[in-house]
Write an enzyme that holds these catalytic residues in place. Structure first.
Site, mmCIF file in Angstrom:
data_model
loop_
_atom_site.group_PDB
_atom_site.id
_atom_site.type_symbol
_atom_site.label_atom_id
_atom_site.label_comp_id
_atom_site.label_asym_id
_atom_site.label_seq_id
_atom_site.Cartn_x
_atom_site.Cartn_y
_atom_site.Cartn_z
ATOM 1 N N THR A 70 0.868 -1.209 0.122
ATOM 2 C CA THR A 70 -0.018 -0.156 0.131
ATOM 3 C C THR A 70 0.798 1.382 0.110
ATOM 4 O OG1 THR A 70 0.050 0.092 2.406
ATOM 5 C CG2 THR A 70 -1.983 -1.044 1.322
ATOM 6 N N GLY A 71 2.315 1.168 0.450
ATOM 7 C CA GLY A 71 2.956 2.231 0.625
ATOM 8 C C GLY A 71 2.811 2.909 2.007
ATOM 9 N N HIS A 101 6.028 21.623 -1.952
ATOM 10 C CA HIS A 101 5.532 22.279 -0.754
ATOM 11 C C HIS A 101 6.290 21.735 0.295
ATOM 12 C CE1 HIS A 101 1.296 23.572 -2.423
ATOM 13 N NE2 HIS A 101 2.252 23.755 -3.227
HETATM 14 C C1 RB5 Z 1 2.359 -6.929 2.857
HETATM 15 O O1 RB5 Z 1 1.408 -8.006 2.835
HETATM 16 C C2 RB5 Z 1 1.883 -5.611 3.204
HETATM 17 O O2 RB5 Z 1 1.400 -5.683 4.583
HETATM 18 C C3 RB5 Z 1 2.898 -4.634 3.243
HETATM 19 O O3 RB5 Z 1 3.600 -4.497 1.756
HETATM 20 C C4 RB5 Z 1 2.489 -3.106 3.081
HETATM 21 O O4 RB5 Z 1 1.403 -2.880 2.365
HETATM 22 C C5 RB5 Z 1 2.330 -2.607 4.640
HETATM 23 O O5 RB5 Z 1 1.961 -1.532 4.794
#
Ligand code: RB5
Length: 158
Positions: A70-71, A101
């Site tokens: 998800t980052g 910014h």
């Molecule tokens: C892995 O499954 C996932 O939790 C990791 O890559 C990340 O998204 C965590 O924030």
């Protein structure tokens, strides 16, 4: 900007997008060092965030790129480190503003959220946009004060 040194890293979820990004960076004017991971075997994203943020903190690298599913985990972990301003970006406008910014020095992206084409668009904007300075300097200074534990923690009327 031209000829930047980039520290790159991902966990297993971001591995494929990291490889794609490394190929892209290597075909540009920039150079990058890959801090892993080097396979899709399960890995701990805070460990990779620690490698990349240390590389940026040392001054040897101009900026870092961190990718997980998800980052979010990468950006949370990266932002625990003094002097690191990690921005999680899912579209180009955020990447541009993160530089203009916030003088962000780490770009975080989510491989399960965006596709490879959009990731490169975001990356190119991040790498090519300078910090605007001006009124933003004061807010960055206040972030430094937060890091140092010097920020006021109650509104002044209390
Ligand atoms: C892995 O499954 C996932 O939790 C990791 O890559 C990340 O998204 C965590 O924030």
């Amino acid at each position: 900007m031209w000829g930047m040194k980039i520290a790159l890293g991902s966990d297993h979820a971001g591995f494929r997008l990291k490889e794609h990004i490394r190929d892209h960076v290597e075909s540009s004017s920039h150079t990058c060092k890959d801090f892993g991971v080097f396979s899709e075997a399960s890995a701990d994203y805070p460990d990779i965030a620690a490698f990349v943020t240390a590389a940026v903190q040392s001054g040897e690298y101009d900026c870092g790129i961190l990718i997980c599913g998800t980052g979010i985990g990468m950006s949370i972990a990266a932002n625990k480190n003094t002097g690191i301003r990690a921005a999680l970006c899912g579209q180009g406008y955020s990447a541009k503003c993160a530089r203009e910014h916030n003088d962000a020095n780490i770009l975080a992206m989510g491989s399960r959220v965006i596709g490879p084409g959009l990731a490169l668009e975001i990356l190119d904007l991040f790498l090519s946009t300078p910090f605007a300075g001006g009124r933003h300097e004061n807010w960055l200074h206040k972030i430094q004060e937060l890091e140092a534990g010097n920020a006021r923690t109650r509104p002044s009327q209390d």
